[in-house]
Design an enzyme around this catalytic site. Structure first.
Site: not given
Ligand SMILES: [Ca+2]
Ligand SMILES: [Ca+2]
Length: 456
Positions: A51-52, A80
């Site tokens: 994701e990052e 999240d």
């Protein structure tokens, strides 16, 4: 389908203990859950990688879906940052329909949730949003700072990050807001329950099938078929097996006579020497909490080797006009006449003017059959008044040979069943023709339905 993305925390089920808040809505759902819930939608949980680094996992997944597959996804939910130690209660697209159950749950705890402004476009819901899929989700905040108003409303420290350890070494398993995580997890459970579980549980149910589904047995012989059952909802139930529709001289027995749904039994069909050749629909009945059926088609053949049965196709005229040929416009359900059965029939003549109308069908009478009977239902009405003259005629022909002639003299209320012995045509392909012929005036209608030729 729903997605779950858990970033930086490990969320356990934890859906019973609701911390300090009221659990009324969730407890209602859990009470229902003990009553054999029926899923009405499919729920898929997903954990995304990378994701990052640019939402890589979710982006790859969404791009791998066809347009049709995307259309199946009615809502994507992102979870999240749901345990931020100085967090608030944020919902993605909080006013959307998709967000409604998440908001309803947090509203029930009087948490006064706000739009997830900080998280917009920054997590995996964005990949789905870009594909036109409705999205929502919970978040408790990341590096942005809690306002004074939010600290007043939710507690915690104003002007400090929602998660003071966001992307820092102190973001360990000690950096978890258990109360917030619990409220998030409970809201997830509540939302999924309300979106994907039927309000009223469906009772235990099963289906039945038979393999093979048909068989041909000579008089004095027997055959077997496997009756299988399958659980289609809930748990197994005891199913007693029986059969209806077997003709005289045919017996059906089951070994075993009852099964637990999901299991199979063997049906033995014994055809006695007195059974009448022909084709029969035998209904296999499974009786449990509910009753389900399946059909076996048995053809009884004579010892002479006749592979008989019912030979006319669409004899009730219910399925369009095929395979009838000729004046197929006579087939339908016009006002003025009624069917013998079903909703459709064939209306030959009835014009009151000189005309000839026919319907034909070609069939093959199997060799070896000793009993071949044409049956049909015919209604005749007429405007003719004579008691002696056949002005308007109806004939039954085989291969252009007239076997029956009826006329205005046979007019009567209602349908009359008529039959003809076609045994002399065994082993031949024949064309059966019904013909209505009228003279120049005074209509006579010949209304035909339920034509069969039974060979045995
Ligand atoms: Ca009919
Ligand atoms: Ca006439």
């Amino acid at each position: 389908m729903f997605g779950a993305h858990l970033d930086g925390v490990s969320a356990g089920p934890g859906i019973n203990d609701n911390g300090s808040g009221s659990a009324t809505l969730l407890e209602n759902a859990l009470v229902l859950a003990q009553r054999n819930p029926t899923m009405t939608k499919r729920v898929r949980f997903a954990w995304w990688t990378d994701e990052e680094q640019g939402l890589n996992g979710s982006d790859f997944y969404v791009r791998s879906l066809s347009a049709t597959q995307k259309s199946y996804i009615k809502g994507y939910y992102n979870f999240d940052m749901v345990a931020s130690t100085n967090g608030g209660y944020f919902i993605n697209r909080i006013t959307s329909t998709t967000a409604a159950p998440l908001k309803a749950y947090w509203d029930s705890l009087n948490l006064q949730p706000e739009e997830n402004v900080e998280g917009q476009g920054r997590s995996d819901d964005y990949s789905f949003q870009q594909a036109g899929i409705p999205t929502s989700g919970y978040a408790m905040g990341a590096g942005a700072r809690k306002t004074t108003a939010q600290a007043t409303k939710w507690g915690g420290t104003a002007n400090s990050s929602y998660d003071p350890c966001y992307h820092r070494a102190c973001d360990t398993t000690s950096n978890i807001n258990a109360t917030g995580l619990n409220r998030s997890a409970d809201g997830v459970a509540y939302a999924i329950w309300n979106l994907a579980v039927a309000a009223t549980p469906v009772p235990d149910d099963f289906s039945m099938a038979v393999s093979p589904a048909s068989g041909s047995v000579q008089q004095g012989q027997s055959t077997t078929t496997t009756v299988s059952t399958a659980i289609t909802n809930g748990s197994a139930q005891s199913v007693a097996l029986s059969a209806t529709g077997a003709p005289s001289g045919v017996t059906v027995t089951f070994t075993p006579a009852s099964v637990q749904s999901g299991q199979s039994s063997t049906a033995t069909l014994s055809v006695g020497s007195t059974a009448t050749p022909g084709t029969y629909q035998i209904t296999i009945v499974g009786t449990g909490v509910v009753t389900r059926t399946t059909t076996y088609t048995l053809t009884v053949t004579g010892t002479g080797g006749c592979n008989g049965g019912q030979l006319i196709v669409n004899g009730g005229f219910e399925n369009g006009t095929s395979p009838w040929t000729g004046t197929t416009g006579a087939i339908g359900s016009p006002a003025g006449q009624t069917p013998h059965s079903g909703t459709r029939f064939a209306w030959l003549s009835g014009n009151g003017s000189s005309s000839t109308e026919t319907l034909n069908q070609t069939v093959t009478i199997p060799a070896g059959c000793t009993s071949v009977t044409l049956r049909y239902w015919l209604h005749i009405d007429t405007a003719e008044t004579t008691q002696v003259t056949q002005y308007d005629k109806f004939t039954v022909k085989v291969n252009n040979t007239v076997l029956t002639t009826l006329s205005n003299l046979n007019a009567a209320a209602g349908y009359v069943e008529r039959s003809l012995n076609l045994g002399s045509y065994a082993g031949q392909q024949i064309t059966l023709t019904f013909t209505g012929t009228e003279d120049y005036s005074l209509q006579t209608s010949f209304v035909l339905d339920d034509v069969t030729i039974q060979a045995g």
